[in-house]
Design a protein around this motif. Structure first.
Motif, short mmCIF file in Angstrom:
data_model
loop_
_atom_site.label_atom_id
_atom_site.label_comp_id
_atom_site.label_asym_id
_atom_site.label_seq_id
_atom_site.Cartn_x
_atom_site.Cartn_y
_atom_site.Cartn_z
N GLY A 109 0.81 -1.22 0.00
CA GLY A 109 0.00 0.00 0.00
C GLY A 109 0.83 1.26 0.00
N CYS A 110 2.09 1.15 -0.41
CA CYS A 110 3.01 2.30 -0.34
C CYS A 110 2.59 3.44 -1.26
CB CYS A 110 4.43 1.86 -0.67
SG CYS A 110 4.66 1.38 -2.39
N GLY A 111 1.91 3.11 -2.35
CA GLY A 111 1.42 4.15 -3.26
C GLY A 111 2.43 4.66 -4.26
N THR A 112 3.60 4.06 -4.30
CA THR A 112 4.65 4.51 -5.23
C THR A 112 4.18 4.44 -6.69
OG1 THR A 112 6.34 3.69 -3.71
CG2 THR A 112 7.03 4.07 -6.01
N CYS A 113 3.40 3.45 -7.01
CA CYS A 113 2.97 3.25 -8.40
C CYS A 113 1.96 4.30 -8.87
CB CYS A 113 2.37 1.86 -8.56
SG CYS A 113 1.02 1.51 -7.40
N ILE A 114 1.27 4.93 -7.94
CA ILE A 114 0.17 5.83 -8.34
C ILE A 114 0.66 7.04 -9.13
CG2 ILE A 114 -1.69 7.30 -7.48
CD1 ILE A 114 -2.02 5.28 -5.16
N PRO A 115 1.60 7.84 -8.60
CA PRO A 115 2.02 9.03 -9.34
C PRO A 115 2.86 8.74 -10.58
CG PRO A 115 3.29 8.82 -7.31
CD PRO A 115 2.23 7.76 -7.27
N VAL A 116 3.47 7.56 -10.66
CA VAL A 116 4.30 7.27 -11.84
C VAL A 116 3.45 6.87 -13.05
CG1 VAL A 116 6.25 6.53 -10.42
CG2 VAL A 116 4.72 4.81 -11.36
N CYS A 117 2.22 6.52 -12.82
CA CYS A 117 1.36 6.12 -13.94
C CYS A 117 1.02 7.36 -14.78
CB CYS A 117 0.08 5.46 -13.43
SG CYS A 117 -1.05 5.05 -14.78
N PRO A 118 1.38 7.35 -16.05
CA PRO A 118 1.19 8.53 -16.89
C PRO A 118 -0.27 8.84 -17.20
CG PRO A 118 1.97 6.70 -18.22
CD PRO A 118 2.02 6.24 -16.80
N VAL A 119 -1.14 7.86 -17.00
CA VAL A 119 -2.55 8.10 -17.34
C VAL A 119 -3.47 8.00 -16.12
CG1 VAL A 119 -2.32 7.42 -19.76
CG2 VAL A 119 -2.79 5.67 -18.03
N LYS A 120 -2.84 7.99 -14.94
CA LYS A 120 -3.60 7.94 -13.67
C LYS A 120 -4.62 6.79 -13.65
CE LYS A 120 -3.20 12.95 -12.91
NZ LYS A 120 -1.80 12.83 -12.64
N ALA A 121 -4.11 5.63 -13.95
CA ALA A 121 -4.99 4.46 -14.05
C ALA A 121 -5.01 3.61 -12.77
CB ALA A 121 -4.57 3.59 -15.23
N ILE A 122 -4.19 4.00 -11.76
CA ILE A 122 -4.07 3.13 -10.58
C ILE A 122 -4.66 3.78 -9.34
CG2 ILE A 122 -2.47 1.79 -9.14
CD1 ILE A 122 -0.40 2.04 -11.35
N ASP A 123 -5.36 2.95 -8.59
CA ASP A 123 -5.85 3.37 -7.29
C ASP A 123 -5.57 2.22 -6.32
OD1 ASP A 123 -6.98 5.05 -5.48
OD2 ASP A 123 -9.06 4.58 -6.01
N ILE A 124 -5.10 2.57 -5.15
CA ILE A 124 -4.83 1.56 -4.12
C ILE A 124 -5.79 1.81 -2.97
CG2 ILE A 124 -3.11 0.58 -2.53
CD1 ILE A 124 -2.22 0.24 -5.39
N VAL A 125 -6.56 0.81 -2.61
CA VAL A 125 -7.52 0.99 -1.52
C VAL A 125 -7.26 -0.07 -0.44
CG1 VAL A 125 -9.28 2.04 -2.97
CG2 VAL A 125 -9.28 -0.43 -2.64
N MET A 126 -7.49 0.35 0.80
CA MET A 126 -7.30 -0.58 1.90
C MET A 126 -8.56 -1.44 2.03
SD MET A 126 -6.43 0.17 5.88
CE MET A 126 -5.25 1.45 5.46
N ARG A 127 -8.34 -2.71 2.20
CA ARG A 127 -9.50 -3.60 2.39
C ARG A 127 -10.08 -3.36 3.77
NH1 ARG A 127 -9.88 -7.24 -1.68
NH2 ARG A 127 -7.98 -7.81 -2.77
N PRO A 128 -11.40 -3.43 3.88
CA PRO A 128 -12.02 -3.20 5.18
C PRO A 128 -11.66 -4.29 6.18
CG PRO A 128 -13.68 -3.80 3.54
CD PRO A 128 -12.36 -3.70 2.83
#
Ligand code: SF4
Ligand code: SF4
Length: 87
Positions: A68-87
């Protein structure tokens, strides 16, 4: 239960918008867990990758390894990634 035990139980869901994804692989190469696995084992495949490009598409492989570090989110050029915590 200790704080550490609570932290260890957190799990994350990697949501990829396949309508936006252009399969560039930037998320795969930026993921610290993938990098660690490649360093430790000398390869990255379905046995150890969190995410991987397979058949010209990005695939979530071992989601349980995602920190869940989120490193992948800003590197995606088309903003296709979202990381959500499971309940
Ligand atoms: S959130 Fe972090 S560990 Fe999870 S896929 Fe993205 S870069 Fe990898
Ligand atoms: S960085 Fe974004 S566009 Fe590139 S493979 Fe990952 S999800 Fe797809």
């Amino acid at each position: 239960m200790s704080v550490t035990q609570v932290e260890a139980q957190k799990s994350y869901q990697i949501k990829i918008n396949y309508h936006k994804c252009v399969a560039c692989g930037d998320c795969v190469t930026s993921c610290p867990v993938n990098l660690d696995q490649r360093r430790l084992k000398g390869f990255l495949d379905e046995s150890n990758a969190v995410i991987l490009i397979k058949n010209s598409n990005v695939r979530v492989i071992n989601e349980n390894s995602c920190t869940g570090c989120g490193t992948c989110i800003p590197v995606c050029p088309v903003k296709a990634i979202d990381i959500v915590m499971r309940p």
